[in-house]
Each structure stands twice: as structure tokens, then as C-alpha cells.
Design an enzyme around this catalytic site. Structure first.
Site, mmCIF file in Angstrom:
data_model
loop_
_atom_site.group_PDB
_atom_site.id
_atom_site.type_symbol
_atom_site.label_atom_id
_atom_site.label_comp_id
_atom_site.label_asym_id
_atom_site.label_seq_id
_atom_site.Cartn_x
_atom_site.Cartn_y
_atom_site.Cartn_z
ATOM 1 N N ARG A 145 -0.736 -8.455 13.516
ATOM 2 C CA ARG A 145 -1.295 -7.516 12.530
ATOM 3 C C ARG A 145 -2.093 -8.266 11.464
ATOM 4 O O ARG A 145 -3.162 -7.823 11.041
ATOM 5 C CB ARG A 145 -0.166 -6.705 11.872
ATOM 6 C CG ARG A 145 0.339 -5.608 12.775
ATOM 7 C CD ARG A 145 1.730 -5.147 12.417
ATOM 8 N NE ARG A 145 1.850 -4.656 11.072
ATOM 9 C CZ ARG A 145 3.014 -4.554 10.417
ATOM 10 N NH1 ARG A 145 4.139 -4.936 10.998
ATOM 11 N NH2 ARG A 145 3.034 -4.077 9.207
ATOM 12 N N ARG A 203 11.769 -5.373 5.270
ATOM 13 C CA ARG A 203 11.542 -3.928 5.119
ATOM 14 C C ARG A 203 12.427 -3.095 6.053
ATOM 15 O O ARG A 203 12.609 -3.419 7.216
ATOM 16 C CB ARG A 203 10.085 -3.594 5.427
ATOM 17 C CG ARG A 203 9.844 -2.091 5.491
ATOM 18 C CD ARG A 203 8.408 -1.708 5.504
ATOM 19 N NE ARG A 203 7.651 -2.387 6.524
ATOM 20 C CZ ARG A 203 6.331 -2.459 6.536
ATOM 21 N NH1 ARG A 203 5.628 -1.894 5.565
ATOM 22 N NH2 ARG A 203 5.704 -3.089 7.496
ATOM 23 N N ARG A 224 10.845 -1.094 11.452
ATOM 24 C CA ARG A 224 9.770 -0.556 12.278
ATOM 25 C C ARG A 224 9.606 -1.390 13.550
ATOM 26 O O ARG A 224 9.867 -2.586 13.544
ATOM 27 C CB ARG A 224 8.449 -0.566 11.485
ATOM 28 C CG ARG A 224 8.336 0.631 10.577
ATOM 29 C CD ARG A 224 7.156 0.626 9.654
ATOM 30 N NE ARG A 224 5.961 -0.071 10.084
ATOM 31 C CZ ARG A 224 4.879 -0.191 9.325
ATOM 32 N NH1 ARG A 224 4.857 0.366 8.108
ATOM 33 N NH2 ARG A 224 3.825 -0.840 9.751
ATOM 34 N N LYS A 249 0.838 -1.215 0.000
ATOM 35 C CA LYS A 249 0.000 0.000 0.000
ATOM 36 C C LYS A 249 0.871 1.262 0.000
ATOM 37 O O LYS A 249 0.689 2.148 -0.818
ATOM 38 C CB LYS A 249 -0.932 0.015 1.231
ATOM 39 C CG LYS A 249 -1.868 -1.170 1.311
ATOM 40 C CD LYS A 249 -2.814 -1.066 2.501
ATOM 41 C CE LYS A 249 -2.136 -1.078 3.856
ATOM 42 N NZ LYS A 249 -1.412 -2.327 4.185
ATOM 43 N N ARG A 289 -10.125 0.847 8.887
ATOM 44 C CA ARG A 289 -9.696 -0.509 9.200
ATOM 45 C C ARG A 289 -10.707 -1.251 10.059
ATOM 46 O O ARG A 289 -10.481 -2.407 10.408
ATOM 47 C CB ARG A 289 -8.395 -0.448 9.992
ATOM 48 C CG ARG A 289 -7.176 -0.550 9.132
ATOM 49 C CD ARG A 289 -6.023 -0.225 10.045
ATOM 50 N NE ARG A 289 -4.901 -1.041 9.765
ATOM 51 C CZ ARG A 289 -3.787 -0.564 9.188
ATOM 52 N NH1 ARG A 289 -3.703 0.672 8.816
ATOM 53 N NH2 ARG A 289 -2.774 -1.365 9.010
HETATM 54 P P1 AP5 Z 1 4.765 -1.591 1.953
HETATM 55 O O1 AP5 Z 1 4.483 -0.770 0.745
HETATM 56 O O2 AP5 Z 1 5.442 -0.956 3.119
HETATM 57 O O3 AP5 Z 1 3.430 -2.379 2.395
HETATM 58 P P2 AP5 Z 1 2.147 -1.877 3.165
HETATM 59 O O4 AP5 Z 1 0.975 -2.549 2.549
HETATM 60 O O5 AP5 Z 1 2.133 -0.370 3.246
HETATM 61 O O6 AP5 Z 1 2.440 -2.569 4.547
HETATM 62 P P3 AP5 Z 1 2.410 -2.038 6.039
HETATM 63 O O7 AP5 Z 1 3.074 -3.119 6.839
HETATM 64 O O8 AP5 Z 1 2.968 -0.650 6.156
HETATM 65 O O9 AP5 Z 1 0.897 -2.011 6.285
HETATM 66 P P4 AP5 Z 1 0.189 -1.930 7.607
HETATM 67 O O10 AP5 Z 1 -1.195 -1.746 7.122
HETATM 68 O O11 AP5 Z 1 0.432 -3.034 8.562
HETATM 69 O O12 AP5 Z 1 0.909 -0.672 8.338
HETATM 70 P P5 AP5 Z 1 0.440 0.784 8.705
HETATM 71 O O13 AP5 Z 1 1.637 1.645 8.680
HETATM 72 O O14 AP5 Z 1 -0.763 1.202 7.936
HETATM 73 O O15 AP5 Z 1 5.617 -2.865 1.452
HETATM 74 C C1 AP5 Z 1 6.132 -3.797 2.413
HETATM 75 C C2 AP5 Z 1 7.556 -4.206 1.988
HETATM 76 O O16 AP5 Z 1 7.473 -4.945 0.761
HETATM 77 C C3 AP5 Z 1 8.494 -3.011 1.692
HETATM 78 O O17 AP5 Z 1 9.780 -3.357 2.113
HETATM 79 C C4 AP5 Z 1 8.450 -2.871 0.155
HETATM 80 O O18 AP5 Z 1 9.659 -2.358 -0.349
HETATM 81 C C5 AP5 Z 1 8.220 -4.327 -0.280
HETATM 82 N N1 AP5 Z 1 7.421 -4.473 -1.501
HETATM 83 C C6 AP5 Z 1 6.261 -3.852 -1.810
HETATM 84 N N2 AP5 Z 1 5.784 -4.278 -3.002
HETATM 85 C C7 AP5 Z 1 6.668 -5.196 -3.447
HETATM 86 C C8 AP5 Z 1 6.744 -6.010 -4.631
HETATM 87 N N3 AP5 Z 1 5.816 -5.953 -5.593
HETATM 88 N N4 AP5 Z 1 7.788 -6.830 -4.759
HETATM 89 C C9 AP5 Z 1 8.728 -6.896 -3.791
HETATM 90 N N5 AP5 Z 1 8.723 -6.152 -2.661
HETATM 91 C C10 AP5 Z 1 7.706 -5.313 -2.481
HETATM 92 O O19 AP5 Z 1 -0.077 0.577 10.206
HETATM 93 C C11 AP5 Z 1 0.826 0.248 11.242
HETATM 94 C C12 AP5 Z 1 0.075 0.159 12.554
HETATM 95 O O20 AP5 Z 1 -0.522 1.430 12.866
HETATM 96 C C13 AP5 Z 1 -1.101 -0.830 12.573
HETATM 97 O O21 AP5 Z 1 -0.697 -2.154 12.861
HETATM 98 C C14 AP5 Z 1 -1.969 -0.234 13.696
HETATM 99 O O22 AP5 Z 1 -1.442 -0.543 14.955
HETATM 100 C C15 AP5 Z 1 -1.804 1.268 13.467
HETATM 101 N N6 AP5 Z 1 -2.831 1.809 12.562
HETATM 102 C C16 AP5 Z 1 -2.635 2.388 11.337
HETATM 103 N N7 AP5 Z 1 -3.803 2.774 10.817
HETATM 104 C C17 AP5 Z 1 -4.771 2.431 11.698
HETATM 105 C C18 AP5 Z 1 -6.180 2.548 11.722
HETATM 106 N N8 AP5 Z 1 -6.863 3.094 10.704
HETATM 107 N N9 AP5 Z 1 -6.845 2.069 12.808
HETATM 108 C C19 AP5 Z 1 -6.185 1.528 13.861
HETATM 109 N N10 AP5 Z 1 -4.852 1.371 13.897
HETATM 110 C C20 AP5 Z 1 -4.134 1.825 12.826
#
Ligand code: AP5
Length: 217
Positions: A173, A129, A162, A15, A90
Site C-alpha cells: 500500500r 490498528r 483489517r 485520514k 488516488r
Molecule cells: P487512520 O485514521 O485509520 O489512518 P488512515 O490514513 O485512514 O489510514 P488507512 O490505512 O485507512 O488508509 P488507506 O488509505 O490505506 O486505507 P483505505 O481504507 O482508504 O489511522 C491509522 C491508525 O493510527 C489508527 O489505529 C488510529 O487510531 C491511529 N492514529 C491516527 N492518528 C494518530 C495519532 N495522531 N497518534 C497516534 N495514533 C494515531 O483503503 C484501503 C484499500 O482500499 C486500499 O489499499 C485500496 O486497495 C482500496 N481503495 C480505497 N480507495 C481506493 C481508490 N480511490 N482507488 C483504488 N483503490 C482504493
């Protein structure tokens, strides 16, 4: 297509990787709740202190906390013409809050982009990552390493894993996604919000090409 968009999918689906590029290409801000929360933690605010313990455990932070951070961000002038939301909603309660924000309970977004990948791919991506401690650019030691190990290509600051990319937090997660977040997609379907699903497997550039084609962007 209008410019109030959502990107949706499990942790590690890509994402953040694709949303940054897509938002820049469309000329709208990328608004990621995970980044807003990490900024609040970095700034040591009360919201950040509360969120930190949930994030470290891999749990969703309480709805009202993230909803108020998001409302504040969307009230800024750069979001007036549209935005690409990443990581929100979410939960079903957050989806209802978004409808309210969009227009008195009946608002809709112009498009939902849903990224899909098998769980073993998600786990491997997260394990590799690293993220820039200053500009939050995302790298991967297996798939997308920086030119110099541990240093951000974009701004030169240090890269770090992270706090929620530990194995136990990643499992939690993924479980949170299955138990609370995947139901939100059903809600979007019920509301007839336009959804496009894209397979997020393969090279980053290849996936991005699929996204552009699917969004007609
Ligand atoms: P990346 O692009 O970082 O993936 P992502 O889908 O953004 O994954 P996240 O782990 O950041 O998602 P998340 O939803 O758990 O985290 P968030 O920050 O929102 O890609 C991942 C890796 O793969 C990278 O190294 C990239 O380079 C690689 N990659 C990507 N595409 C690739 C490909 N095609 N081929 C090879 N490699 C590839 O949330 C974190 C925390 O915050 C949550 O757990 C929760 O505690 C809190 N939080 C956030 N939003 C909310 C909400 N709305 N409500 C409640 N809690 C929340």
C-alpha cells in the site's frame, strides 16, 4: 470555506480518524472509498468480490470500479450540500473522473487537506490498528485502545484487524501511494486547488487542533 473537501495522505496518516470528526463538526457526510469498498465486500456484491482480492494484496482496485461506487454515493441526497472525500482520488485517472463529477470537466473542490507523517510512524500506527466490524470506528492498541479490549466503545461490536493490515500488504500500500497516488497532489497543484498541509505527528487531539486552525473551520 465551501464544503466540497478532500482529505489526502498515505496509509496510516490519520485520514479516517480526523475525517470522521471534521465531517461531523462541519455537518457534511464523510465519504471514504475504503469504507465503501469494505461495505461492498461485507454485502457480498459483485463489486465487493472483485475489490476484495486487490485490497487483500494491498493494491489499488481498478479505477472504474471505485469511480462507479463513488458516483452512486455522491448522488445521494445527503451529499448535495457538500462532503468530505477520504481516499479518493488516488490516481490521475480518478482525479479526472472527480473533475467530471464536480462539473463537466472543469469542477474544483473547495479545499484539500494533506496529512503528512514519516513512514516509520505510518507503519507503527497501522500495526496497532483495530476497526469495529459493525460501525467501522477506528482504535489503536498502542495509542488509542478501547475501554474493553476487543470491543467497540461506540456500538459494542467486536473489533478486528483489517485484512490489508498485514505487513506485506502494508508495504504494498505504501508503494502504491508513492508510485500512483502522490502524483495526484501535483495535479491538484497544477489545477490550483487550495491545498493545506498539516503534520500528522503527535497526539490525535493536537493534530486535530492543527487541522481546524489550518482549515479555518
Ligand atoms: P487512520 O485514521 O485509520 O489512518 P488512515 O490514513 O485512514 O489510514 P488507512 O490505512 O485507512 O488508509 P488507506 O488509505 O490505506 O486505507 P483505505 O481504507 O482508504 O489511522 C491509522 C491508525 O493510527 C489508527 O489505529 C488510529 O487510531 C491511529 N492514529 C491516527 N492518528 C494518530 C495519532 N495522531 N497518534 C497516534 N495514533 C494515531 O483503503 C484501503 C484499500 O482500499 C486500499 O489499499 C485500496 O486497495 C482500496 N481503495 C480505497 N480507495 C481506493 C481508490 N480511490 N482507488 C483504488 N483503490 C482504493
Amino acid at each position: 470555506m465551501g464544503k466540497r473537501l478532500l482529505i489526502f495522505g498515505p496509509p496510516g496518516a490519520g485520514k479516517g480518524t480526523h475525517a470522521k470528526r471534521l465531517a461531523a463538526d462541519l455537518g457534511i457526510p464523510h465519504v471514504a472509498t475504503g469504507e465503501l469498498l469494505r461495505q461492498a465486500i461485507g454485502q457480498g456484491t459483485e463489486a465487493g468480490r472483485r475489490a476484495d482480492e486487490y485490497i487483500r494484496r494491498g493494491e489499488l482496485v481498478p479505477d472504474e470500479l471505485v469511480e462507479s461506487l463513488l458516483a452512486e454515493r455522491l448522488a445521494r441526497s445527503d451529499a448535495r450540500e457538500g462532503y468530505l472525500l477520504d481516499g479518493f482520488p488516488r490516481t490521475v485517472s480518478q482525479a479526472r473522473a472527480l473533475q467530471e463529477l464536480l462539473g463537466h470537466g472543469a469542477g474544483r473542490v473547495d479545499g484539500v487537506l494533506c496529512l503528512e507523517a514519516p513512514e516509520e510512524t505510518l507503519v507503527k500506527r497501522i500495526a496497532g490498528r483495530t476497526t469495529c466490524t459493525r460501525c467501522q470506528a477506528v482504535y489503536n492498541r498502542f495509542f488509542h485502545p478501547p475501554q474493553e479490549a476487543g470491543v467497540c466503545d461506540a456500538c459494542g461490536a467486536a473489533l478486528a484487524a483489517r485484512t490489508d493490515d498485514r505487513e506485506d500488504a502494508v508495504r504494498r500500500r505504501l508503494a502504491e501511494y508513492r508510485s500512483k497516488t502522490s502524483a495526484v497532489l501535483e495535479l491538484f497543484r497544477g489545477l490550483r486547488w487550495p491545498i493545506v498541509s498539516v503534520a500528522s505527528t503527535g497526539e490525535v487531539g493536537e493534530v486535530y487542533g492543527r487541522i481546524r486552525a489550518a482549515m479555518g473551520a
